[in-house]
Scaffold this motif. Structure first.
Motif, PDB file in Angstrom:
ATOM      1  N   UNK A  23      41.657  33.054  51.816  1.00 26.07           N
ATOM      2  CA  UNK A  23      42.983  33.622  51.613  1.00 26.07           C
ATOM      3  C   UNK A  23      43.090  34.308  50.240  1.00 26.07           C
ATOM      4  N   UNK A  24      43.921  35.387  50.165  1.00 20.94           N
ATOM      5  CA  UNK A  24      44.059  36.110  48.895  1.00 20.94           C
ATOM      6  C   UNK A  24      44.484  35.203  47.738  1.00 20.94           C
ATOM      7  N   UNK A  25      45.303  34.180  48.037  1.00 20.89           N
ATOM      8  CA  UNK A  25      45.759  33.318  46.946  1.00 20.89           C
ATOM      9  C   UNK A  25      44.599  32.561  46.305  1.00 20.89           C
ATOM     10  N   UNK A  26      43.583  32.243  47.120  1.00 16.67           N
ATOM     11  CA  UNK A  26      42.401  31.564  46.584  1.00 16.67           C
ATOM     12  C   UNK A  26      41.505  32.534  45.845  1.00 16.67           C
ATOM     13  N   UNK A  27      41.340  33.705  46.462  1.00 17.76           N
ATOM     14  CA  UNK A  27      40.471  34.708  45.870  1.00 17.76           C
ATOM     15  C   UNK A  27      40.999  35.108  44.486  1.00 17.76           C
ATOM     16  N   UNK A  28      42.317  35.204  44.355  1.00 18.72           N
ATOM     17  CA  UNK A  28      42.907  35.587  43.062  1.00 18.72           C
ATOM     18  C   UNK A  28      42.504  34.597  41.976  1.00 18.72           C
ATOM     19  N   UNK A  29      42.492  33.303  42.296  1.00 19.35           N
ATOM     20  CA  UNK A  29      42.184  32.264  41.311  1.00 19.35           C
ATOM     21  C   UNK A  29      40.724  32.234  40.889  1.00 19.35           C
ATOM     22  N   UNK A  30      39.857  32.880  41.693  1.00 16.02           N
ATOM     23  CA  UNK A  30      38.438  32.927  41.315  1.00 16.02           C
ATOM     24  C   UNK A  30      38.268  33.668  40.006  1.00 16.02           C
ATOM     25  N   UNK A  31      39.143  34.627  39.792  1.00 20.50           N
ATOM     26  CA  UNK A  31      38.959  35.590  38.715  1.00 20.50           C
ATOM     27  C   UNK A  31      38.998  34.982  37.326  1.00 20.50           C
ATOM     28  N   UNK A  32      39.883  34.060  37.093  1.00 19.32           N
ATOM     29  CA  UNK A  32      39.970  33.502  35.739  1.00 19.32           C
ATOM     30  C   UNK A  32      39.595  32.038  35.792  1.00 19.32           C
ATOM     31  N   UNK A  33      40.473  31.212  36.370  1.00 20.73           N
ATOM     32  CA  UNK A  33      40.324  29.761  36.271  1.00 20.73           C
ATOM     33  C   UNK A  33      38.979  29.262  36.791  1.00 20.73           C
ATOM     34  N   UNK A  34      38.635  29.618  38.013  1.00 17.64           N
ATOM     35  CA  UNK A  34      37.430  29.054  38.616  1.00 17.64           C
ATOM     36  C   UNK A  34      36.172  29.557  37.914  1.00 17.64           C
ATOM     37  N   UNK A  35      36.092  30.857  37.695  1.00 20.39           N
ATOM     38  CA  UNK A  35      34.907  31.402  37.014  1.00 20.39           C
ATOM     39  C   UNK A  35      34.763  30.797  35.620  1.00 20.39           C
ATOM     40  N   UNK A  36      35.888  30.601  34.950  1.00 15.37           N
ATOM     41  CA  UNK A  36      35.847  30.058  33.593  1.00 15.37           C
ATOM     42  C   UNK A  36      35.213  28.670  33.562  1.00 15.37           C
ATOM     43  N   UNK A  37      35.605  27.793  34.492  1.00 13.19           N
ATOM     44  CA  UNK A  37      35.049  26.440  34.446  1.00 13.19           C
ATOM     45  C   UNK A  37      33.593  26.413  34.925  1.00 13.19           C
ATOM     46  N   UNK A  38      33.239  27.283  35.869  1.00 15.54           N
ATOM     47  CA  UNK A  38      31.835  27.328  36.305  1.00 15.54           C
ATOM     48  C   UNK A  38      30.947  27.706  35.111  1.00 15.54           C
TER      49      UNK A  38
END
Ligand SMILES: [Zn+2]
Ligand SMILES: [Zn+2]
Length: 374
Positions: free
Chosen positions: A159-174
């Motif tokens: 879903x777009x709402x999940x994809x949007x969060x990849x950009x900052x929060x998720x990539x940052x912690x990975x």
């Protein structure tokens, strides 16, 4: 007459956003124009809106459009753009994700290959929105992606709402956990169970952490942390003494301490407490304190005597964004990602969105991230 689009212009600290209209630009030969589907309100957007962050220190000014955790559909493709950064064919209407920073490719860090450390990575894509191409922030109808920004086709079925969060929060912690060199079986403490903290619990588990301990003051977030992989939680409202919390981490780690402590609270006072939670040789991953001149009382011997280290991480290489998207595809049924986004607001309602997101960040409740849908 040219097609027009709206942009929520940031005019000053806690000032109402100005909903301005600008002509939608045609993309340059290597650029894209994206019709935004969703932009999350990230903690750093709130910091800027509240005035915690000095815009000038980031090379920015008022009169810009905020918002960087976003995704959208291709509205127009530049004449020379055929594929995304991985060689997948792109066409109008495709859902895409793109790194929100734009490396200059000519500063010293860029020359060394460290694009996420680029000295102009944030200031170069953002400029006052009166100037063309106008749409350089996420809280708008459109976004102008420059050729130097990495672009990825959004994965099917996420879903777009999940994809949007990849950009900052998720990539940052990975990227942060990679930089902290997290090893199989090691223990991890996550200070702060907001958006970044919840992703950090899940990513630490996926990277093989033996035990993940989440610390927060809001029960609903701690519950959520458990469903994102935390094995243990510590409530700072129940355990109010920092020394007791350090003791609790020692109890939970067979008196060794945590191999990695992740700071995603954004408050300097938590740093000495987190360092005390570290094992000998432990690594303190500092990502949350982004505001200059906020300090804490430091005792460097806590690092030296026990061979502990502190690692500051800001942004991430574009490849991490691909890793984040792949992770969402394979793990989307293992974690309740949908619970990360609880409130959606229209662009007309952006003042309300920021006021409520600000209030949520201090109040009990399960709200982790609000988002704006044009
Ligand atoms: Zn550069
Ligand atoms: Zn962000």
């Amino acid at each position: 007459m040219a097609e027009m689009g709206r942009a929520a212009v940031f005019r000053g600290v806690k000032e109402p956003f100005e909903l301005a209209e600008y002509p939608v630009p045609d993309p340059g030969p290597r650029d894209l124009v994206v019709k935004i589907e969703r932009t999350n309100i990230c903690g750093s957007d709130l910091h800027i809106w509240r005035g915690d962050t000095n815009l000038a220190s980031m090379g920015l000014t008022y009169g810009i459009v905020l918002g960087h955790e976003m995704t959208g559909k291709i509205h127009a493709l530049g004449g020379k753009v055929r594929t995304d950064s991985l060689g997948q064919t792109l066409k109008e209407g495709d859902n895409v994700v793109y790194a929100y920073y734009c490396p200059c490719s000519r500063c010293l860090p860029c020359l060394k290959g460290d694009q996420h450390m680029c000295m102009a990575s944030l200031s170069s894509p953002v400029r006052p929105c009166e100037m063309p191409p106008h749409f350089l922030g996420g809280f708008a109808d459109y976004y102008y992606v420059k050729g130097r920004q990495a672009v990825f086709k959004a994965p099917q079925g996420v879903e777009p709402e999940l994809v949007a969060g990849a950009n900052c929060a998720l990539s940052q912690v990975i990227y942060g956990l990679e930089q902290a060199n997290l090893q199989f079986g090691e223990s991890v403490v996550v200070q702060g169970a907001g958006g970044l903290g919840l992703f950090a619990c899940a990513v630490a588990k996926e990277m093989g952490a033996g035990k993940v301990i989440a610390i927060d003051g809001i029960d609903a977030r701690l519950e959520l942390a458990r469903s994102f992989g935390a094995d243990e939680v510590i409530s700072i409202t129940e355990m109010t003494d920092p020394r007791a919390r350090v003791g609790e981490v020692m109890n939970l780690t067979e008196n060794a301490g945590a191999d990695v402590v992740v700071e995603v609270v954004g408050i300097p006072e938590v740093v000495p407490e987190g360092i005390r939670m570290l094992a000998r040789g432990g690594r303190y991953l500092e990502m949350g304190n982004i505001n200059p001149k906020m300090t804490y009382k430091a005792d460097p011997s806590l690092l030296v005597g026990q061979n502990r280290s502190m690692i500051g991480v800001s942004l991430y290489p574009p490849y991490t964004l691909k890793q984040a998207l792949d992770f969402l595809v394979r793990a989307r049924h293992r974690y309740p990602f949908e619970k990360l986004l609880s409130h959606a607001y229209s662009l007309d309602d952006i003042d309300n969105a920021f006021q409520e997101a600000d209030a949520f960040s201090h109040q009990p409740g399960a709200v982790v991230r609000a988002s704006v849908v044009p």
